[in-house]
Design a protein around this motif. Sequence first.
Motif, mmCIF file in Angstrom:
data_model
loop_
_atom_site.group_PDB
_atom_site.id
_atom_site.type_symbol
_atom_site.label_atom_id
_atom_site.label_comp_id
_atom_site.label_asym_id
_atom_site.label_seq_id
_atom_site.Cartn_x
_atom_site.Cartn_y
_atom_site.Cartn_z
ATOM 1 N N ASP A 110 -28.069 -24.764 -23.312
ATOM 2 C CA ASP A 110 -28.248 -26.210 -23.274
ATOM 3 C C ASP A 110 -27.263 -26.923 -24.187
ATOM 4 O OD1 ASP A 110 -29.610 -24.912 -25.405
ATOM 5 O OD2 ASP A 110 -30.673 -26.781 -25.853
ATOM 6 N N LYS A 111 -26.521 -26.182 -25.003
ATOM 7 C CA LYS A 111 -25.546 -26.778 -25.912
ATOM 8 C C LYS A 111 -24.224 -27.036 -25.192
ATOM 9 C CE LYS A 111 -27.431 -24.353 -29.948
ATOM 10 N NZ LYS A 111 -27.954 -25.567 -30.609
ATOM 11 N N PRO A 112 -23.435 -28.021 -25.646
ATOM 12 C CA PRO A 112 -22.093 -28.226 -25.087
ATOM 13 C C PRO A 112 -21.213 -27.000 -25.336
ATOM 14 C CG PRO A 112 -22.796 -30.128 -26.378
ATOM 15 C CD PRO A 112 -23.796 -29.050 -26.627
ATOM 16 N N LEU A 113 -20.170 -26.845 -24.528
ATOM 17 C CA LEU A 113 -19.369 -25.632 -24.593
ATOM 18 C C LEU A 113 -18.484 -25.592 -25.831
ATOM 19 C CD1 LEU A 113 -18.519 -23.004 -23.286
ATOM 20 C CD2 LEU A 113 -16.874 -24.268 -21.886
ATOM 21 N N ASP A 148 -22.111 -26.995 -33.683
ATOM 22 C CA ASP A 148 -23.289 -26.974 -32.812
ATOM 23 C C ASP A 148 -22.857 -26.935 -31.349
ATOM 24 O OD1 ASP A 148 -25.934 -26.934 -32.110
ATOM 25 O OD2 ASP A 148 -26.198 -29.111 -32.224
ATOM 26 N N THR A 149 -22.094 -25.906 -31.010
ATOM 27 C CA THR A 149 -21.609 -25.710 -29.638
ATOM 28 C C THR A 149 -21.875 -24.270 -29.220
ATOM 29 O OG1 THR A 149 -19.386 -25.102 -30.397
ATOM 30 C CG2 THR A 149 -19.788 -27.431 -29.870
ATOM 31 N N LEU A 150 -21.863 -24.049 -27.944
ATOM 32 C CA LEU A 150 -22.101 -22.708 -27.413
ATOM 33 C C LEU A 150 -21.024 -21.737 -27.883
ATOM 34 C CD1 LEU A 150 -23.771 -20.895 -25.516
ATOM 35 C CD2 LEU A 150 -22.276 -21.649 -23.647
ATOM 36 N N PHE A 151 -19.771 -22.192 -27.915
ATOM 37 C CA PHE A 151 -18.667 -21.304 -28.290
ATOM 38 C C PHE A 151 -18.811 -20.807 -29.726
ATOM 39 C CE2 PHE A 151 -14.394 -21.028 -30.270
ATOM 40 C CZ PHE A 151 -13.952 -19.893 -29.611
ATOM 41 N N VAL A 152 -19.048 -21.719 -30.667
ATOM 42 C CA VAL A 152 -19.131 -21.332 -32.073
ATOM 43 C C VAL A 152 -20.374 -20.495 -32.335
ATOM 44 C CG1 VAL A 152 -19.392 -22.198 -34.424
ATOM 45 C CG2 VAL A 152 -17.777 -23.296 -32.860
ATOM 46 N N GLN A 153 -21.517 -20.895 -31.807
ATOM 47 C CA GLN A 153 -22.765 -20.185 -32.059
ATOM 48 C C GLN A 153 -22.706 -18.745 -31.538
ATOM 49 O OE1 GLN A 153 -25.339 -21.330 -33.869
ATOM 50 N NE2 GLN A 153 -24.204 -23.218 -34.236
#
Length: 325
Positions: free
Chosen positions: A61-64, A78-83
């Motif tokens: 559900d997070k931005p890419l 707070d993004t999909l890539f970093v997490q």
Amino acid sequence: MFAYIMRRVLFALPILIGVNFITFALFFMVNTPEDMARAQLGAKQTTPEMIQSWKVDHGYDKPLFFNADAPGLAKVQDTLFVQESMKLFVFDFGQSDSGRQITADVYERMWPSLAIALPTFVIGLVTNIALALLIVLFRGSALDTATMMVAVAIMSISGLFYIIAGQVLFSKVWHWVPISGYTEGWEGFKFLILPIFIGVFSGIGAGMRWYRSIFLEEMNKDYIRTARAKGLSDLKVLFGHVLQNGMLPILTGVVVVIPTLFMGSLIMESFFGIPGLGSYTLDAINAQDFGIVKAMVFLGSVLYIIGLILTDISYTLFDPRVKLA
């Protein structure tokens, strides 16, 4: 040595970040979280609520790459890539999108991949070097010309042809080995004979030509002419000097491959029904399971970098003139 290894490790970090970035970008160019949710839920009719719940549970559900609604550094963090990338860099592969533990799957499936890759690698290496030495011994002869023609012909044919032809001849027509399948222990050897043979045979053309070029280059050097002038036979020159001094360039293509052996072969494992990491990755791509895809790409990149570092270190063992600064 330690300083060199640490420097190479630090240089590897931006490479791995770049590989991760490309993996995320390419995967989500052709897949959306909604498509992934529908594929994993498997229901004929999925409601928007079901899709949103699946995305939240799996973090999609997070931005890419960029979160415009977050404050400050959280726009990037707070993004999909970093997490997801932060987990990979501490080798926390987590769960696949289907709910399986990826680390446990990797450990379980690496052994069937090794059962094919390791014998294929060792037998192929010995066979290619032996044939290359034989050709160099008879260089310029009709045997040399005929062997090179056969090598080019082997290289020109797709590996899929060898797999299909091998299954038809050895399994369907002659019934020598099973056409596919796998079992653990010595009973599984009958399932491995054919893929190992095909893997070795399909690589003979390229391997033999490469090693031949290395040995021929050594044969034209001054120290070889000096050895011949001293009365050494061709066999003593070939095995006592050419083979030993040709090991350094051979290491470039050998040591770098060793850490990646257990990653398996996508095509070979899929056609022969081997439950290794190659078929594991291919099945994940078909199922749009990004959890497995990103883990396998990252693991393969790490192993390849380790192979490059080991190659540099091995240079110092085989050639004292090489110093790692």
